[in-house]
Design a protein around this motif. Structure first.
Motif, PDB file in Angstrom:
ATOM      1  N   PHE A 102       0.847  -1.193   0.000  1.00  0.00           N
ATOM      2  CA  PHE A 102       0.000   0.000   0.000  1.00  0.00           C
ATOM      3  C   PHE A 102       0.879   1.237   0.000  1.00  0.00           C
ATOM      4  O   PHE A 102       2.017   1.234   0.492  1.00  0.00           O
ATOM      5  N   ARG A 103       0.358   2.313  -0.552  1.00  0.00           N
ATOM      6  CA  ARG A 103       0.937   3.643  -0.377  1.00  0.00           C
ATOM      7  C   ARG A 103      -0.162   4.493   0.205  1.00  0.00           C
ATOM      8  O   ARG A 103      -1.130   4.840  -0.464  1.00  0.00           O
ATOM      9  N   GLY A 104      -0.036   4.793   1.473  1.00  0.00           N
ATOM     10  CA  GLY A 104      -1.141   5.418   2.186  1.00  0.00           C
ATOM     11  C   GLY A 104      -2.301   4.430   2.243  1.00  0.00           C
ATOM     12  O   GLY A 104      -2.148   3.307   2.715  1.00  0.00           O
ATOM     13  N   ASP A 105      -3.471   4.841   1.749  1.00  0.00           N
ATOM     14  CA  ASP A 105      -4.624   3.943   1.706  1.00  0.00           C
ATOM     15  C   ASP A 105      -4.830   3.309   0.325  1.00  0.00           C
ATOM     16  O   ASP A 105      -5.807   2.596   0.107  1.00  0.00           O
ATOM     17  N   VAL A 106      -3.903   3.587  -0.594  1.00  0.00           N
ATOM     18  CA  VAL A 106      -4.045   3.087  -1.968  1.00  0.00           C
ATOM     19  C   VAL A 106      -3.322   1.760  -2.113  1.00  0.00           C
ATOM     20  O   VAL A 106      -2.124   1.646  -1.805  1.00  0.00           O
ATOM     21  N   HIS A 107      -4.046   0.758  -2.583  1.00  0.00           N
ATOM     22  CA  HIS A 107      -3.450  -0.568  -2.782  1.00  0.00           C
ATOM     23  C   HIS A 107      -2.669  -0.585  -4.092  1.00  0.00           C
ATOM     24  O   HIS A 107      -3.188  -0.223  -5.147  1.00  0.00           O
ATOM     25  N   LEU A 108      -1.392  -1.024  -4.021  1.00  0.00           N
ATOM     26  CA  LEU A 108      -0.549  -1.068  -5.207  1.00  0.00           C
ATOM     27  C   LEU A 108      -0.434  -2.467  -5.802  1.00  0.00           C
ATOM     28  O   LEU A 108      -0.402  -2.630  -7.018  1.00  0.00           O
ATOM     29  N   GLY A 109      -0.320  -3.491  -4.946  1.00  0.00           N
ATOM     30  CA  GLY A 109      -0.112  -4.834  -5.475  1.00  0.00           C
ATOM     31  C   GLY A 109       0.349  -5.775  -4.391  1.00  0.00           C
ATOM     32  O   GLY A 109      -0.071  -5.667  -3.234  1.00  0.00           O
ATOM     33  N   CYS A 110       1.244  -6.689  -4.764  1.00  0.00           N
ATOM     34  CA  CYS A 110       1.683  -7.712  -3.816  1.00  0.00           C
ATOM     35  C   CYS A 110       3.143  -8.042  -4.055  1.00  0.00           C
ATOM     36  O   CYS A 110       3.711  -7.762  -5.115  1.00  0.00           O
ATOM     37  N   VAL A 111       3.768  -8.668  -3.044  1.00  0.00           N
ATOM     38  CA  VAL A 111       5.144  -9.121  -3.127  1.00  0.00           C
ATOM     39  C   VAL A 111       5.272 -10.361  -2.261  1.00  0.00           C
ATOM     40  O   VAL A 111       4.586 -10.490  -1.232  1.00  0.00           O
ATOM     41  N   GLY A 112       6.129 -11.309  -2.660  1.00  0.00           N
ATOM     42  CA  GLY A 112       6.323 -12.485  -1.825  1.00  0.00           C
ATOM     43  C   GLY A 112       6.845 -13.677  -2.597  1.00  0.00           C
ATOM     44  O   GLY A 112       7.128 -13.613  -3.797  1.00  0.00           O
ATOM     45  N   HIS A 113       6.948 -14.800  -1.863  1.00  0.00           N
ATOM     46  CA  HIS A 113       7.367 -16.069  -2.448  1.00  0.00           C
ATOM     47  C   HIS A 113       6.147 -16.784  -3.024  1.00  0.00           C
ATOM     48  O   HIS A 113       5.040 -16.698  -2.464  1.00  0.00           O
ATOM     49  N   LEU A 114       6.352 -17.530  -4.087  1.00  0.00           N
ATOM     50  CA  LEU A 114       5.268 -18.353  -4.611  1.00  0.00           C
ATOM     51  C   LEU A 114       4.968 -19.497  -3.650  1.00  0.00           C
ATOM     52  O   LEU A 114       5.863 -20.015  -2.957  1.00  0.00           O
ATOM     53  N   HIS A 115       3.705 -19.893  -3.611  1.00  0.00           N
ATOM     54  CA  HIS A 115       3.266 -20.961  -2.705  1.00  0.00           C
ATOM     55  C   HIS A 115       3.940 -22.284  -3.096  1.00  0.00           C
ATOM     56  O   HIS A 115       4.075 -22.603  -4.289  1.00  0.00           O
ATOM     57  N   PRO A 116       4.365 -23.067  -2.124  1.00  0.00           N
ATOM     58  CA  PRO A 116       5.007 -24.361  -2.425  1.00  0.00           C
ATOM     59  C   PRO A 116       4.137 -25.269  -3.292  1.00  0.00           C
ATOM     60  O   PRO A 116       4.653 -25.983  -4.156  1.00  0.00           O
ATOM     61  N   ARG A 117       2.808 -25.253  -3.078  1.00  0.00           N
ATOM     62  CA  ARG A 117       1.937 -26.093  -3.912  1.00  0.00           C
ATOM     63  C   ARG A 117       1.996 -25.675  -5.376  1.00  0.00           C
ATOM     64  O   ARG A 117       1.992 -26.509  -6.279  1.00  0.00           O
ATOM     65  N   LEU A 118       2.050 -24.341  -5.616  1.00  0.00           N
ATOM     66  CA  LEU A 118       2.131 -23.846  -6.975  1.00  0.00           C
ATOM     67  C   LEU A 118       3.472 -24.206  -7.601  1.00  0.00           C
ATOM     68  O   LEU A 118       3.541 -24.601  -8.779  1.00  0.00           O
ATOM     69  N   LEU A 119       4.551 -24.093  -6.825  1.00  0.00           N
ATOM     70  CA  LEU A 119       5.874 -24.469  -7.340  1.00  0.00           C
ATOM     71  C   LEU A 119       5.885 -25.929  -7.771  1.00  0.00           C
ATOM     72  O   LEU A 119       6.437 -26.276  -8.823  1.00  0.00           O
ATOM     73  N   LYS A 120       5.255 -26.776  -6.981  1.00  0.00           N
ATOM     74  CA  LYS A 120       5.196 -28.202  -7.323  1.00  0.00           C
ATOM     75  C   LYS A 120       4.370 -28.419  -8.584  1.00  0.00           C
ATOM     76  O   LYS A 120       4.746 -29.204  -9.469  1.00  0.00           O
ATOM     77  N   ALA A 121       3.253 -27.704  -8.708  1.00  0.00           N
ATOM     78  CA  ALA A 121       2.395 -27.847  -9.897  1.00  0.00           C
ATOM     79  C   ALA A 121       3.100 -27.346 -11.151  1.00  0.00           C
ATOM     80  O   ALA A 121       2.868 -27.867 -12.252  1.00  0.00           O
ATOM     81  N   LEU A 122       3.979 -26.329 -10.972  1.00  0.00           N
ATOM     82  CA  LEU A 122       4.704 -25.784 -12.117  1.00  0.00           C
ATOM     83  C   LEU A 122       6.036 -26.483 -12.349  1.00  0.00           C
ATOM     84  O   LEU A 122       6.783 -26.106 -13.264  1.00  0.00           O
TER      85      LEU A 122
END
Length: 790
Positions: A648-668
């Motif tokens: 967020f920047r103030g009250d404005v939502h910008l997006g997301c950041v992080g690691h991919l979920h282990p289940r998704l890594l396995k599926a990919l």
């Protein structure tokens, strides 16, 4: 479209020679592909009549003819043409004449017999390619008259190339309107009067094709002498249009089509029972056409029927069983209006191309069927006799195309053309094209004639003004070579700078398709909102709702090619379902896999993690720097729940950041951790406009606080409370230490933070500072369950 110049000049009088006429046609968009002179002055060539014809005494293949030239003694001519016979009228080149090929006629002696001239074929006179025998002239040709006068020679056959939107120029009269407008003339009236009814017979007409055939006209003509030869003037015009004369009835329908633009057909009325109808073909129906081919039809074709029996392929070709011949006595003439979409591609589907289909595919004036029937009736009766029945017209008025008025704005015309055109000029040339023009305060309200299917929007009228007024009159200006400075709002960071900043963080730019596989989105847990009706491939059937699936697939492909460290970013649009149309949003996304830094001797090797991506994200966002970013725990299905955050920047939502979920890594099928972030470019690029302000002359004060908070409390939550409580007098706040261990309860942590306090109008007293600090501590206790560490 090919036509003789003499025919065009019968419809419009212009003071222009052939060269200027051709250049004018090209200049107004009717490109002249070629012009060919037909015949010449032909001095010394007259109409001759063979009054005696005998076999040559010394040659089997030669004939000795006596030819009358209308006055004086008949000339003795030795002729080898197979069709030379008593009573034939043919062109005669007398002694002294010079033919187009350069042949000079002199007295000659053939096998001992003198010859004083030459009877000519059409090829020898450069009129036609037929060299099989003498050019046969009609029985009523005036003997002794100059052939050039009788045939209207010399003439020029002009062939023009038409664009698909100019179907109105598939007729001599249609071309005349453009020529008249361009050369300041007017088209002569074409008087087609109704023919008197002599018989009351008429075949009923039934329309069962809906909007595909909204108008059909027909008429019976009885007691026609179809064996009457086509008049030479008509046959010559057809030849100069590139059409071979066949028989009178067929030639009349061709002649009418070429002059006014309406394709027609003539049936032998004795082969019809009635009613005559128009309907769609049934799947599997067959019809034998005039070219003797039997074709198999489907429901996409239109048929002309007789008592439901197919007798013609509508808009393409007539049928064999009902064709007219020289023995025909009773004729049924038809002329119809077919919707272009009902005819387009039908002839091509059968491997055919006809003059009728070529015109109907592009659109024919719906007002022409009545005129065409009346015109053809007059020609047939004048040449071959007959008695006309009543003209019968069946129509569906609601399905007939109606010209709609189009507004032409004076300002828009000047802007598009880059020049001002006088109102009087615009008005005159539009009227010369046959349009109804009404002046308005902003320009003109124009209604095109029904033959102009191509006039639908304002730009069509601008094109008409440009081409008739003259493309050469539009001013030309060369590029200066100077590149104008780019304009960009000061309160937005250019996307190019975001791209450069991301590349500076060691990411390589990738460009992926905006189409993704629905199965891939399902693995990511993302919605497939915008589905394509006609995808390029089976795995590209959905418009992407996120940039990350495509980027991670690119990472996977790089990993398969032995790339251990991959860092990619993309700036592009994502798509979501909207109320009326898909909603497009521009985003910046990045993915990283492998080592945090490239391999080197000065630093230990470690894998990229959440804080690397967070640092990159903060560095990119520093370009706008309206306020600091705030991170809150995220719950996205494709991100690791304990190692991801919403940005967020103030009250404005910008997006997301992080690691991919282990289940998704396995599926990919990815064995390594992948760190990602994705932000909306719109709010990310928004920045405050710099404003000048006086620096405070008063000293600042630093105070440090150590607060004990529950372990799940984020620094962002504490910072937000402090800023909200202290307001503009808080210049800076940051965390400089975190402690967890002995001396603290389990599940709690201690955060040490620094506060810089300053007032712009006075020096802060100690009691002011203490009051502010106490207010911050109280707010943290209330909102964050924090307490001051003892």
């Amino acid at each position: 479209m090919k036509f003789p110049e003499s025919w065009l000049r019968e419809h419009v009088e212009v003071d222009a020679d052939t060269a200027r006429l051709c250049s004018t046609l090209t200049a107004i968009g009717l490109e002249v592909e070629g012009s060919e002179t037909v015949g010449g002055e032909l001095p010394g060539v007259v109409v001759g009549e063979i009054i005696a014809c005998e076999k040559h005494p010394e040659a089997d293949r030669l004939k000795l003819c006596k030819v009358s030239v209308g006055g004086g003694e008949p000339l003795q001519i030795v002729c080898g043409a197979p069709n030379a016979r008593l009573g034939l009228k043919a062109p005669l080149a007398s002694v002294g004449a010079e033919l187009p090929g350069g042949l000079k006629i002199k007295p000659a002696k053939l096998r001992g017999v003198e010859s004083f001239g030459m009877l000519c074929s059409a090829k020898e006179l450069d009129i036609d390619a037929d060299a099989s025998g003498l050019m046969e002239l009609p029985a009523d040709a005036p003997v002794g008259e100059a052939l050039s006068k009788y045939l209207g020679l010399p003439d020029t056959s002009i062939e023009i190339k038409l664009t698909p939107n100019r179907a109105d120029c598939f007729s001599v009269r249609g071309i005349a309107y453009d020529v008249a407008a361009a050369l300041g003339s007017s088209v002569k009236p074409l008087l087609i009067e109704p023919q008197p009814t002599k018989i009351e017979l008429m075949l009923p007409i039934e329309l069962a094709a809906g909007a595909d055939c909204p108008r059909y006209a027909g008429r019976l003509i009885r007691d026609v002498d179809a064996s009457t030869p086509t008049p030479v003037w008509m046959a010559e015009r057809l030849r100069r249009c590139g059409i071979r004369p066949i028989s009178l009835l067929v030639d009349v329908t061709q002649y009418v089509m070429l002059e006014i633009g309406q394709p027609m057909h003539a049936f032998d009325a004795d082969t019809l029972r009635g009613p005559v109808g128009v309907r769609k073909a049934r799947d599997g129906e067959t019809l034998k056409l005039l070219d003797e081919r039997e074709v198999k039809l489907d429901e996409g074709f239109l048929l002309i029927t007789d008592a439901d029996r197919p007798v013609a392929l509508a808009g393409v070709m007539g049928g064999w069983d009902t064709r007219v011949t020289e023995s025909t006595r009773n004729v049924f003439l038809e002329a119809a209006h077919f919707a272009p979409e009902a005819i387009i591609g039908r002839a091509r589907k059968l491997g055919m191309h006809t003059d009728a289909s070529h015109r109907f595919e592009r659109g024919v004036d719906p007002g022409l069927p009545r005129q065409a029937i009346e015109f053809a009736t007059r020609l047939i009766i004048q040449i071959a006799g007959g008695k006309a029945g009543p003209l019968k017209i069946a129509e569906r008025a609601q399905d007939l195309p109606q010209p709609q008025p189009v507004t032409l704005r004076r300002a828009r015309l000047a802007r598009v053309l880059g020049m001002q055109v006088d109102d009087a000029v615009v008005d005159a040339l539009l009227r010369a094209l046959g349009m109804e023009v009404e002046s308005t305060s902003e320009g003109w309200r124009v209604t095109a004639p029904s033959r102009r299917f191509d006039i639908a929007i304002e730009e069509d009228l601008i094109e008409e003004v440009a081409r008739i007024h003259g493309y050469d009159r539009i001013p030309m200006s060369s590029p200066t070579g100077a590149v104008p400075p780019g304009r960009h709002p000061e309160d937005r960071v250019p996307v190019a700078q975001l791209r450069q900043a991301t590349a500076a963080r060691d990411y390589a730019e990738a460009v992926n398709f905006a189409f993704v596989d629905a199965a891939l989105l399902q693995r990511w847990g993302l919605p497939a909102e915008v589905v394509l009706a006609n995808p390029l491939a089976s795995d590209m059937g959905v418009m992407r709702p996120s940039l990350l699936p495509g980027l991670v697939e690119a990472v996977h492909r790089n990993r398969d090619r032995q790339q251990d460290r991959v860092r990619l970013f993309e700036i592009g649009r994502v798509f979501a379902r909207g109320a009326d149309a898909p909603v497009e949003t521009e985003r910046l996304a990045a993915v990283a896999l492998g080592a945090a830094r490239a391999e080197q001797w000065a630093a230990d090797d470690r894998a990229v993690d959440f804080y690397d991506a967070k640092g990159d994200l903060e560095a990119i966002s520093a370009l706008s720097a309206t306020t600091d970013l705030r991170f809150e725990p995220g719950q996205r299905a494709f991100l690791h729940p304990g190692r991801s955050a919403e940005v967020f920047r103030g009250d404005v939502h910008l997006g997301c950041v992080g690691h991919l979920h282990p289940r998704l890594l396995k599926a990919l099928d990815l064995a390594q951790e992948v760190v990602v972030f994705e932000l909306d470019v719109g709010p990310l690029a928004q920045r405050a406009v710099p404003q000048a302000a006086v620096l405070s002359r008063f000293p600042s004060v630093r105070r440090d606080l150590a607060m004990v908070v529950p372990e799940g409390t984020t620094w962002g939550a504490l910072e937000s409370v402090i800023r909200r409580t202290l307001g503009p007098q808080l210049k800076r706040v940051w965390v400089f230490d975190q402690y967890v261990g002995p001396g603290l309860e389990a599940g709690f942590k201690s955060l040490a933070m620094g506060l810089i306090l300053q007032d712009d109008s006075r020096t802060l007293a100690e009691q002011d500072v203490e009051q502010m600090v106490q207010g911050a501590v109280s707010a943290l206790e209330t909102h964050c369950a924090a307490r001051l560490r003892g």
